[in-house]
Design a protein around this motif. Structure first.
Motif, PDB file in Angstrom:
ATOM      1  N   TYR A  54      26.040  33.234  61.706  1.00  0.00           N
ATOM      2  CA  TYR A  54      26.140  32.545  60.416  1.00  0.00           C
ATOM      3  C   TYR A  54      25.529  31.155  60.481  1.00  0.00           C
ATOM      4  O   TYR A  54      25.055  30.612  59.509  1.00  0.00           O
ATOM      5  N   PHE A  55      25.645  30.566  61.658  1.00  0.00           N
ATOM      6  CA  PHE A  55      25.343  29.145  61.777  1.00  0.00           C
ATOM      7  C   PHE A  55      24.018  28.868  62.455  1.00  0.00           C
ATOM      8  O   PHE A  55      23.682  27.729  62.722  1.00  0.00           O
ATOM      9  N   GLY A  56      23.305  29.909  62.784  1.00  0.00           N
ATOM     10  CA  GLY A  56      22.014  29.695  63.429  1.00  0.00           C
ATOM     11  C   GLY A  56      21.864  30.622  64.630  1.00  0.00           C
ATOM     12  O   GLY A  56      22.774  31.353  64.986  1.00  0.00           O
ATOM     13  N   ASP A  57      20.718  30.539  65.232  1.00  0.00           N
ATOM     14  CA  ASP A  57      20.379  31.458  66.330  1.00  0.00           C
ATOM     15  C   ASP A  57      20.692  30.777  67.672  1.00  0.00           C
ATOM     16  O   ASP A  57      19.837  30.166  68.282  1.00  0.00           O
ATOM     17  N   PHE A  58      21.954  30.899  68.082  1.00  0.00           N
ATOM     18  CA  PHE A  58      22.414  30.158  69.258  1.00  0.00           C
ATOM     19  C   PHE A  58      22.167  30.881  70.581  1.00  0.00           C
ATOM     20  O   PHE A  58      21.940  30.263  71.600  1.00  0.00           O
ATOM     21  N   GLY A  59      22.290  32.196  70.538  1.00  0.00           N
ATOM     22  CA  GLY A  59      22.340  32.947  71.792  1.00  0.00           C
ATOM     23  C   GLY A  59      20.961  33.288  72.343  1.00  0.00           C
ATOM     24  O   GLY A  59      19.960  33.251  71.640  1.00  0.00           O
ATOM     25  N   ARG A  60      20.907  33.576  73.640  1.00  0.00           N
ATOM     26  CA  ARG A  60      19.680  34.052  74.279  1.00  0.00           C
ATOM     27  C   ARG A  60      20.022  35.383  74.944  1.00  0.00           C
ATOM     28  O   ARG A  60      20.938  35.443  75.758  1.00  0.00           O
ATOM     29  N   LYS A  61      19.293  36.422  74.584  1.00  0.00           N
ATOM     30  CA  LYS A  61      19.543  37.757  75.159  1.00  0.00           C
ATOM     31  C   LYS A  61      19.510  37.696  76.684  1.00  0.00           C
ATOM     32  O   LYS A  61      18.576  37.123  77.253  1.00  0.00           O
ATOM     33  N   GLY A  62      20.518  38.255  77.326  1.00  0.00           N
ATOM     34  CA  GLY A  62      20.552  38.312  78.787  1.00  0.00           C
ATOM     35  C   GLY A  62      21.069  37.043  79.450  1.00  0.00           C
ATOM     36  O   GLY A  62      21.416  37.038  80.622  1.00  0.00           O
ATOM     37  N   ILE A  63      21.134  35.957  78.687  1.00  0.00           N
ATOM     38  CA  ILE A  63      21.636  34.693  79.240  1.00  0.00           C
ATOM     39  C   ILE A  63      22.950  34.321  78.586  1.00  0.00           C
ATOM     40  O   ILE A  63      23.885  33.899  79.230  1.00  0.00           O
TER      41      ILE A  63
END
Lengths: 218, 218
Positions: A54-63
């Motif tokens: 909801y708040f933005g693209d925070f995550g990094r796949k695999g990390i």
């Protein structure tokens, strides 16, 4: 970022995320996955990813998520990137108990004033805050820029206290009195009346399953 | 009648209805309309009619609901047509405050046992209940047929207490400790952690409107 309406259930999960993230930060853990968050918080990882998206693209796949960055973002979202001052009205057992939780609040939220009507209590201290007479509420709320009020007075006094808090310019109220308060629509109220919680729990005693923790799903 | 799954939001409104209906009953008011209920409880009358329709056809057009009958029905729905015994674990300020609310509970729900780990507290009384050592929890919960546990111990002790309550056969827990408890799916947990309430209220300070009272809408 806040233009989109976020559901109350999501908003209620954010402090839960924040609490665990702060714990990770203290342990100097740099990143966390939605799986780890889900396991610890007893939530579905997909739900967590959806909430945070909801708040933005925070995550990094695999990390996973950067803990420090996520803390900063959630604090911003919750308006906790500034200090939010809180006033407590009612210095009885419940008021005392709640003021002890100041240590848990951290995150730029703090109970800065306590009020009571009882002459025996006024002038005494409660966790290093001097209890003030209710007559000083309006002035103190304005002086100390108090944004949230906690009501722990008996039910028959709660509406009067709410009116005073609203008149003093408060934006939100946490109400522990077992009564319904009338406030203008721009003031947010959360009913923390534990008798309602307890009586509604009885419903589930015969109805089997129904995990609700950590927050009211919607 | 209970075969249909009722949403948590509806279940949480029932004690609110019950509280006001009991007040009407004390004032010997025989009937009440959904409009009156709505005005008093700050809810939409259509919402109230819908909530109550889940449980049967209670209302009469132009007359309203029979107060005594509605009380009886809601009590049945909430399993409060039997006495529900509650145990409180943690006799600190918060525990003391909550035990004072016994008077508000009425409706066949009662705190019947209080436990604490502190030798200084054990054997003393809290609202006419003698505080017992935690070691007696399992036996007392079984003997007194306690169905619901309230946890007001510090966060780091909460999971151990929850495990003991679950092992003793409790069906629901009201958890005031600011931590997530792991329990089997058949045990209902309600997180009453007020720090979550307070931190999530901060969100609404900048976001304007958002009445939530009396219960979390869903």
């Amino acid at each position: 970022m806040k233009s989109e309406k976020i559901s109350d259930a999501v908003v209620r999960r954010l402090p839960v995320y924040l609490r665990f993230l702060n714990e990770l930060s203290r342990r100097e853990v740099p990143t966390v996955s939605s799986q780890e968050l889900g396991q610890k918080l007893d939530l579905n990882p997909a739900q967590i990813r959806k909430d945070l998206a909801y708040f933005g693209d925070f995550g990094r796949k695999g990390i996973g998520y950067d803990v420090a960055y996520l803390i900063e973002k959630i604090q911003q979202i919750l308006n906790l990137d500034q200090q939010i001052n809180v006033a407590l009205v009612g210095a009885g057992n419940l008021g005392h108990a709640l003021s002890n939780y100041n240590a848990y609040l951290k995150d730029n939220m703090k109970i800065v004033a306590v009020f009571d009507a009882s002459p025996a209590k006024i002038g005494t201290q409660i966790n290093n805050i001097t209890i003030q007479p209710i007559e000083e509420l309006t002035e103190t709320v304005r002086e100390k820029n108090v944004r949230i009020g906690i009501i722990t007075v008996p039910d028959f006094e709660a509406q009067r206290v709410a009116d005073q808090l609203v008149a003093a310019g408060i934006g939100a109220i946490l109400n522990f009195a077992p009564t319904i308060l009338k406030v203008p629509p721009e003031v947010r109220i959360h009913a923390a009346d534990f008798t309602t919680d307890l009586l509604s729990l009885a419903y589930y005693l015969d109805n089997g399953n129904g995990k609700e923790q950590p927050v009211h799903e919607s």
